[in-house]
Motif scaffolding. Sequence first.
Motif, PDB file in Angstrom:
ATOM      1  N   THR A 236      -2.214   6.366  -0.965  1.00 45.09           N
ATOM      2  CA  THR A 236      -3.533   5.756  -1.135  1.00 45.09           C
ATOM      3  C   THR A 236      -4.363   5.738   0.130  1.00 45.09           C
ATOM      4  OG1 THR A 236      -2.713   3.524  -0.640  1.00 45.09           O
ATOM      5  CG2 THR A 236      -2.611   4.249  -2.930  1.00 45.09           C
TER       6      THR A 236
ATOM      7  N   ILE B 159       0.845  -1.186   0.000  1.00 44.37           N
ATOM      8  CA  ILE B 159       0.000   0.000   0.000  1.00 44.37           C
ATOM      9  C   ILE B 159       0.884   1.241   0.000  1.00 44.37           C
ATOM     10  CG2 ILE B 159      -1.877   1.188   1.187  1.00 44.37           C
ATOM     11  CD1 ILE B 159      -2.492  -1.444   2.604  1.00 44.37           C
TER      12      ILE B 159
ATOM     13  N   THR C 227     -12.264  -1.777  -3.853  1.00 44.70           N
ATOM     14  CA  THR C 227     -11.177  -2.752  -3.952  1.00 44.70           C
ATOM     15  C   THR C 227      -9.856  -2.010  -3.812  1.00 44.70           C
ATOM     16  OG1 THR C 227     -11.072  -2.517  -6.368  1.00 44.70           O
ATOM     17  CG2 THR C 227     -12.509  -4.239  -5.492  1.00 44.70           C
ATOM     18  N   GLY C 228      -8.787  -2.772  -3.592  1.00 49.24           N
ATOM     19  CA  GLY C 228      -7.471  -2.153  -3.565  1.00 49.24           C
ATOM     20  C   GLY C 228      -6.940  -1.875  -2.178  1.00 49.24           C
ATOM     21  N   PRO C 229      -6.062  -0.900  -2.076  1.00 52.45           N
ATOM     22  CA  PRO C 229      -5.252  -0.689  -0.872  1.00 52.45           C
ATOM     23  C   PRO C 229      -6.036  -0.464   0.417  1.00 52.45           C
ATOM     24  CG  PRO C 229      -4.353   0.536  -2.707  1.00 52.45           C
ATOM     25  CD  PRO C 229      -5.672   0.014  -3.170  1.00 52.45           C
TER      26      PRO C 229
ATOM     27  N   ASP D  14      -7.456  -3.589   1.805  1.00 54.92           N
ATOM     28  CA  ASP D  14      -6.398  -4.404   2.403  1.00 54.92           C
ATOM     29  C   ASP D  14      -5.960  -3.839   3.750  1.00 54.92           C
ATOM     30  OD1 ASP D  14      -6.400  -6.162   0.321  1.00 54.92           O
ATOM     31  OD2 ASP D  14      -4.782  -5.184  -0.764  1.00 54.92           O
TER      32      ASP D  14
END
Length: 305
Positions: free
Chosen positions: A237, A233, A259-261, A264
């Motif tokens: 972000t 990450i 979705t994405g960083p 997570d």
Amino acid sequence: MATTTPTHKTLQAILNSPQDALSPETARQTTADIMANKLTPTQISAFLVTLKLTGKEHDPQTIAAVVDAMREAAVAIDPPLSSSVPSQAVIDIVGTGGDGQNTFNVSTASSIVAAGAGCKVAKVNPSGCNDRNFCFLFAQVFHPAMRHVAGPRKELGVRTIFNLLGPMINPARPSRMIVGVFSRDVGRIMAEALHLSGVQHGWVVHGCVGLDEITAWSASGPSRPPTLGLMHIHSRTWLAATRTENAATMRSLLDGSLTGPILDFVAAECWRSAARCRRRADLKTGVALARESIASGSAKRQLAL
């Protein structure tokens, strides 16, 4: 208006011989007097500065004693939210703040997701409780006496012992906590203070680049195996934006469309709580439970969005 009392004589003794007079019990009693509005703003400032200059503000026993006084002064929750049943134990995911990173509110998002995974979560700050697994407790309602230290803290303009107390004065008295700290040096202090204040299962974390959060990466790259689906990450972000944009990010997260960083980041933050509440403490299971909480809509239902 505060007047001359035995409390003031105790404060004078502290100021005249701080290393000898400033015991944990004295700190507890002085804090109780502050909460009861028995000290003036100048006297409160003197107490806070003395704690700082003597290093007592980083003494776990002193911190636990001050926490005890603040809990006693807090508005009680009736009926209590705590439970001796492990699966019903109240938890909190919280950071001390003060890391200066201005991130998206990961701990709040993670708390909601953990509640969706079956944890009983009580979190201090915004207001409102529901009949699900998640409860927000408005700090000003449960700690009204904190108004007495607001002025001195603002005028001092430096960190004081109160910057460490937030995670430990949750009126729900959670028995399990994940606490993020703004400094590595504060980590061991916080861990011992949590133990002394009655937390049964605590996990103190400090992320790379100075975050008071769990991170899924190290300074040189990802710190978790790629089989967990946690990606590296980049710092850009997870920076916070406006309130409107942050609210939109939170809704997208709980809708399952994000979705994405940041997803997570939230999964990494809440995996420990999700796994422990389901009595399966491994990392892979915790991350899967966090993702399932979002995908199933259970996290979103905690706020009835």
